[in-house]
Design an enzyme around this catalytic site. Structure first.
Site, short mmCIF file in Angstrom:
data_model
loop_
_atom_site.label_atom_id
_atom_site.label_comp_id
_atom_site.label_asym_id
_atom_site.label_seq_id
_atom_site.Cartn_x
_atom_site.Cartn_y
_atom_site.Cartn_z
N ASN A 1 0.94 -1.31 0.08
CA ASN A 1 -0.17 0.12 0.05
C ASN A 1 0.91 1.21 -0.19
OD1 ASN A 1 -1.59 2.05 0.38
ND2 ASN A 1 -2.17 1.40 2.54
N TRP A 2 0.88 1.93 -1.16
CA TRP A 2 1.94 3.07 -1.38
C TRP A 2 1.30 4.20 -0.62
CZ3 TRP A 2 3.74 2.77 -7.24
CH2 TRP A 2 4.66 1.72 -7.34
N LYS A 3 0.10 4.29 0.06
CA LYS A 3 -0.44 5.50 0.32
C LYS A 3 -0.19 6.67 -0.56
CE LYS A 3 -0.11 3.08 4.95
NZ LYS A 3 0.06 3.28 6.12
N HIS B 1 -9.32 1.42 5.11
CA HIS B 1 -8.09 1.33 5.81
C HIS B 1 -8.42 2.44 7.11
CE1 HIS B 1 -3.91 2.68 6.65
NE2 HIS B 1 -3.64 1.58 5.89
N GLU C 1 -6.67 4.74 7.91
CA GLU C 1 -6.42 6.19 7.63
C GLU C 1 -7.52 6.85 6.89
OE1 GLU C 1 -2.70 5.47 5.44
OE2 GLU C 1 -1.82 5.05 7.43
N GLU D 1 -5.04 -4.71 10.68
CA GLU D 1 -4.14 -3.79 10.82
C GLU D 1 -4.30 -3.03 12.20
OE1 GLU D 1 -2.32 -2.57 6.84
OE2 GLU D 1 -3.99 -1.58 7.33
N GLY E 1 2.93 2.36 10.68
CA GLY E 1 4.01 3.46 10.46
C GLY E 1 4.72 3.94 11.83
N SER F 1 3.85 -2.05 10.30
CA SER F 1 5.29 -2.25 10.29
C SER F 1 6.05 -3.60 10.08
CB SER F 1 5.48 -1.80 11.76
OG SER F 1 5.15 -0.53 12.24
N GLY G 1 2.93 -1.19 4.16
CA GLY G 1 3.01 0.34 3.78
C GLY G 1 4.34 0.65 3.46
N GLY G 2 5.36 1.38 4.49
CA GLY G 2 6.65 1.70 4.17
C GLY G 2 7.72 0.70 3.54
P1 13P Z 1 3.20 0.30 7.58
O1 13P Z 1 3.84 -0.91 6.99
O2 13P Z 1 4.06 1.84 6.88
O3 13P Z 1 3.27 0.22 9.11
O4 13P Z 1 1.79 0.52 7.10
C1 13P Z 1 0.64 -0.30 7.30
C2 13P Z 1 -0.18 -0.17 6.43
O5 13P Z 1 -1.12 0.76 6.84
C3 13P Z 1 -0.74 -0.86 5.15
O6 13P Z 1 -1.96 -0.43 4.76
#
Ligand code: 13P
Length: 251
Positions: free
Chosen positions: A9-11, A94, A96, A166, A172, A212, A233-234
């Site tokens: 997930n590149w956000k 998600h 967010e 999640e 993050g 993470s 994500g990251g």
């Molecule tokens: P991180 O891997 O950066 O913690 O993000 C997780 C995430 O929100 C994937 O959707």
């Protein structure tokens, strides 16, 4: 046997050039889709370019879409727009989006249904805050999120979805849930699916962990009984790190 899924997930990261060079670097070495399902969920504006450059094994997903079929919804993207461009997955619910864009369970349920209606695979996200975990309310909270997201879905539909657990406190933050914490909640989600649908659906539905996930902790997470992959994500932003996660899922 549940096929593993590694979804990035590149956000809201990457420019067009960065996105395209990532795809060139990974598409040629992505393992066979029959072995592991590899997905990149990118910002909407990049999807067309990425779909054009994917190979047959790497799949492209959106990070969000409208719950409406079509209409006067300025700025929104519909499920049928996504499928008409060859997009196959969509992240729904998600944390967010729940927190910053006020998406509630009813919206998430509508989006899940809308995705399924257009043959998009929804990756339905659930997860508790730190406060909820500390109050020992994780199971109650996550159960309600699941029941609301799957309200009105048939067993057949449920099996077409992927769940991502999640925990918000792990996203993050560099603070991964321990493998035991992640597995315990994912097992509980499976029990919830079993109660709501049936034991076979619970056994077959794929449930990912997210929060993470990195190349150095993916092995221990994937070794757990109920974890079928990761939503990342990251660590999905760098091609080499992403490929390490995909390799781990092949073991
Ligand atoms: P991180 O891997 O950066 O913690 O993000 C997780 C995430 O929100 C994937 O959707």
């Amino acid at each position: 046997m549940r096929k593993r899924v590694i979804a990035g997930n590149w956000k809201m990261y990457k420019t067009r050039d960065e996105a395209i060079s990532f795809i060139y670097e990974v598409a040629k070495v992505i393992p066979d889709r029959d072995l592991v399902e590899t997905v990149i969920c990118a910002p909407s504006i990049m999807l067309r370019d990425l779909v054009k450059r994917e190979d047959e094994h790497l799949r492209i997903g959106a990070q969000n879409m409208s719950q409406h079929e079509e209409g006067a919804y300025t700025g929104e993207v519909s499920a049928k727009m996504l499928t008409s461009y060859g997009v196959e997955y969509v992240v729904v619910g998600h944390s967010e989006r729940r927190d910053y864009f006020h998406e509630n369970d009813a919206i998430i349920n509508a989006k899940t249904k809308q995705a399924l209606q257009h043959d998009l695979t929804p990756i339905v996200c659930v997860g508790e805050s730190l406060e909820t975990r500390e109050l020992n309310q994780t199971n109650t909270f996550v159960k309600e999120q699941i029941l609301n997201a799957y309200e009105g879905l048939s067993t057949e539909d449920a099996l077409k979805t992927i769940i991502a657990y999640e925990p918000i406190w792990a996203i993050g933050t560099g603070k991964t849930a321990t493998k035991e914490q992640a597995n315990e909640t994912i097992k509980f989600i499976r029990e919830t699916i079993s109660e709501r649908f049936d034991a076979i659906t619970a056994e077959d539905i794929r449930i990912l962990y997210g929060g993470s996930v990195k190349p150095n902790n993916i092995d221990e997470l994937l070794a757990m009984s109920d974890i079928d992959g990761a939503l990342v994500g990251g660590a999905s932003l760098d091609s080499q790190s992403f490929l390490k996660l995909v390799e781990a899922a092949l073991k």
